[in-house]
Every structure is written in C-alpha cells, then in structure tokens.
Design an enzyme around this catalytic site. Structure first.
Site, PDB file in Angstrom:
ATOM      1  CB  THR A  83      44.786  39.753  51.714  1.00  9.62           C
ATOM      2  OG1 THR A  83      43.533  39.137  52.108  1.00  9.62           O
ATOM      3  CG2 THR A  83      44.730  41.255  51.878  1.00  9.62           C
ATOM      4  CB  CYS A 196      41.228  33.043  49.369  1.00 11.52           C
ATOM      5  SG  CYS A 196      42.356  32.954  50.980  1.00 11.52           S
TER       6      CYS A 196
END
Length: 229
Positions: A83, A196
C-alpha cells in the site's frame, strides 16, 4: 531465491495485484514453472481504514509493525508493504524488524530519476497527497511532487475509497481522473505517479499524455530484483 515478506490487506484487491505482479515477473525472468517464494500477513482493512479516519496513525503503525514481525519470524528475508498510504508509518515497521524494509517511494523515485524527470503529478488517497510524507521522501531524491487542487483531491480520494477498494469501476470516474491528470500535465508535470494500487484498476498509461509511474508495479519489480539477487 530469497523469500519476500508482504504486509497486505489494504485493500485485498491491492494485495492480489502485488501477488500477481510479483509472480508474473519471476516467471518471466526464470521461465518454466517458477514463481516467487513469499509470505503474506494480511490485516483487516476495515480496522485500518477506521484508524485512518480517526487519525490514529500510532495504532495503525502498531498493527503493521506486528505483521512485519510475524513475517520475519516466518522466514521473510525482507519486507514490502502492499500500500502507498500506509508508508506513512514505514518507520514503525522498520523499527520492528531486523530484516530490510523495501520502501515503495524510494523504488519509485529511482525510476523517475532514471527517466530524467524532476516534477511529477501524484494521484493517491488524500492522506498520501496531503500529509507530506510522500512528497518529503521524493524530495530526498530531487523530485518535486504536485497534487491536484482540493476539490479534485476529494474526487480522487472518494473514487479510491468509495469505488475502487470495493471493486467498482465506472466510466465517469475514469473521465474525472483523465481530466485531473490533464490539468497536472498542463501545469508542467513531466510524469504521473499512480500512487495507490487500486488506481490501476481504473486508468493506465493510455489515459494521460505524460509517462506514468505505477508505484505498485515498480515496487513489485524491486522486490523481485531483491528476491533473485
């Protein structure tokens, strides 16, 4: 082959993408039936997301540090975090283990510098775009990061959390991202960071006029480099 440790679950779609990219890359490099040796510790994104909204970054850092320790005990030779946003607590993870932590921003910055670009646009969660940790780390590599104006940052963030992390992909959101990236390119950004993992579910390199730096793919490739070194 060294064993890759992966901290996943933010979201599970993101972790699945990391797993796919890593194993496809190993097979492409080694051929035959090869795949990566890896371990994954998956956290509950619902809990992490609630901590993000509450500003409890210490609590989230503790959860991810514990996951890293589990991976180290399991035999991981180094650790990657699946992430962008939670690299906000990378220092907590690094402090919890003796094995190396492979930082996503460093890997991405190396690729941007190799392309001769020193100013890039960033699409990511509002935490990543607004909290400074990402831009500050990029600045260590001599790269300036530009983000959309507040109204567009809200759009980018809401699409990620309200759609992409739930597996929803719409043409309207794709058009919005294209417009936002066009504005960043027009402001002088020589490249675009997809900061992202879920963003690549919506747009790719054909959706902007400047080079795209998919931080997920770049990070995955760095992890494979280390696994096969």
């Amino acid at each position: 082959m060294r064993t890759i440790g992966l901290i996943g679950g933010m979201s599970w779609e993101s972790s699945a993408e990391y797993y796919r990219l890593i194993n496809e890359d190993v097979r492409a490099r080694l051929g035959g039936q090869h795949n990566a040796r890896s371990l994954m510790a998956t956290v509950d994104f619902g809990e992490i997301e609630a901590m993000q909204r509450a500003g409890d970054w210490d609590g989230a850092g503790k959860v991810l540090a514990e996951a890293a320790a589990v991976l180290e005990r399991g035999g991981a030779d180094f650790i990657g975090l699946c992430t962008n946003t939670m690299h906000r607590v990378a220092d907590r993870i690094e402090a919890a283990v003796a094995v190396p932590f492979v930082h996503l921003v460093d890997a991405t910055a190396d690729r941007i510098r190799a392309a001769g670009i020193d100013r890039v646009g960033l699409l990511a969660t509002r935490f990543t775009m607004e909290m400074g940790f990402y831009a500050e780390r990029m600045a260590r590599h001599g790269i300036e990061v530009a983000v959309p104006p507040a109204k567009d940052r809200a759009v980018v963030h809401e699409v990620i959390y309200g759609e992409l992390t739930l597996g929803v992909v719409t043409d309207a959101s794709r058009d919005a991202y294209r417009r936002i990236m066009a504005d960043l390119a027009a402001s002088g950004c020589g490249g675009m960071i997809y900061g992202c993992t879920e963003i690549t579910l919506l747009v790719d390199e054909t959706d902007t006029t400047v080079p795209v730096f998919d931080s997920t793919r770049i990070h995955a490739e760095r992890l494979v480099d280390l696994a096969l070194a």
